[in-house]
Design a protein around this motif. Sequence first.
Motif, PDB file in Angstrom:
ATOM      1  N   GLN A   1      -3.429   0.275  -9.754  1.00  0.00           N
ATOM      2  CA  GLN A   1      -4.353  -0.835 -10.003  1.00  0.00           C
ATOM      3  C   GLN A   1      -5.386  -1.076  -8.919  1.00  0.00           C
ATOM      4  O   GLN A   1      -6.524  -1.409  -9.218  1.00  0.00           O
ATOM      5  N   LYS A   2      -5.037  -0.942  -7.649  1.00  0.00           N
ATOM      6  CA  LYS A   2      -5.990  -1.244  -6.581  1.00  0.00           C
ATOM      7  C   LYS A   2      -7.036  -0.139  -6.476  1.00  0.00           C
ATOM      8  O   LYS A   2      -6.709   1.036  -6.378  1.00  0.00           O
ATOM      9  N   GLU A   3      -8.306  -0.550  -6.485  1.00  0.00           N
ATOM     10  CA  GLU A   3      -9.402   0.406  -6.350  1.00  0.00           C
ATOM     11  C   GLU A   3      -9.537   0.853  -4.895  1.00  0.00           C
ATOM     12  O   GLU A   3      -9.837   0.048  -4.019  1.00  0.00           O
TER      13      GLU A   3
ATOM     14  N   LYS B   1      -6.904   5.355  -7.121  1.00  0.00           N
ATOM     15  CA  LYS B   1      -6.262   4.045  -7.213  1.00  0.00           C
ATOM     16  C   LYS B   1      -4.939   4.078  -6.465  1.00  0.00           C
ATOM     17  O   LYS B   1      -4.316   5.128  -6.350  1.00  0.00           O
TER      18      LYS B   1
ATOM     19  N   GLN C   1     -14.450  -2.244  -4.766  1.00  0.00           N
ATOM     20  CA  GLN C   1     -13.369  -1.706  -3.957  1.00  0.00           C
ATOM     21  C   GLN C   1     -12.436  -2.831  -3.502  1.00  0.00           C
ATOM     22  O   GLN C   1     -12.882  -3.911  -3.128  1.00  0.00           O
ATOM     23  N   ASP C   2     -11.129  -2.575  -3.525  1.00  0.00           N
ATOM     24  CA  ASP C   2     -10.156  -3.547  -3.062  1.00  0.00           C
ATOM     25  C   ASP C   2     -10.390  -3.848  -1.579  1.00  0.00           C
ATOM     26  O   ASP C   2     -10.677  -2.948  -0.794  1.00  0.00           O
ATOM     27  N   GLU C   3     -10.268  -5.114  -1.208  1.00  0.00           N
ATOM     28  CA  GLU C   3     -10.511  -5.547   0.179  1.00  0.00           C
ATOM     29  C   GLU C   3      -9.676  -4.766   1.191  1.00  0.00           C
ATOM     30  O   GLU C   3     -10.119  -4.525   2.312  1.00  0.00           O
ATOM     31  N   GLN C   4      -8.473  -4.376   0.816  1.00  0.00           N
ATOM     32  CA  GLN C   4      -7.575  -3.650   1.710  1.00  0.00           C
ATOM     33  C   GLN C   4      -8.200  -2.363   2.245  1.00  0.00           C
ATOM     34  O   GLN C   4      -7.875  -1.926   3.346  1.00  0.00           O
TER      35      GLN C   4
END
Length: 159
Positions: A61-63, A57, A80-83
């Motif tokens: 928080q961001k996967e 992470k 998964q986070d878009e980033q």
Amino acid sequence: MAVTSDCKPCPVVWAWAPYRGGKGSGDRVVVEEGSDAILPCSLSNKENAESELFDWKKDGQKEVFFYDGGIHYNNGRIGQDEQFKGRVSHFQDELKYGNASIIIRNTKVTDRGDYTCIFPHLQPRQIFNIELLVAIISDMEVVLSPACKIFFVSTSCQN
């Protein structure tokens, strides 16, 4: 490129230094924007991690990357986070040695932050903290420092 000779502290690009910002182990990885960053995460006992669950992470928080016994974001798992989509992968052949490191390709300044690799089901639970710094290189200077007996590469950068 300028060449100077003195013994002042210099920022170093491509560094991997101890990081004391969180709980558990920690490292700092510094890369130039657009290059690839390897974030280290290896089990202390080098036990096979192919059937384990581990979760990467960013900023708590961001996967970034999730692996559960062979299922992960690059082979069908969602969330998964878009980033990070299409830019993060692991080293499948290294899992048998307990290596759950990941690579983030084509880093962006927005990738800068605190990353955590967690093995939640291991006893004791293992947590690895990595700080990623992404630098924009605008100028490079080689500093020859005979007094320190070290060659430094210093940069003017924004991070």
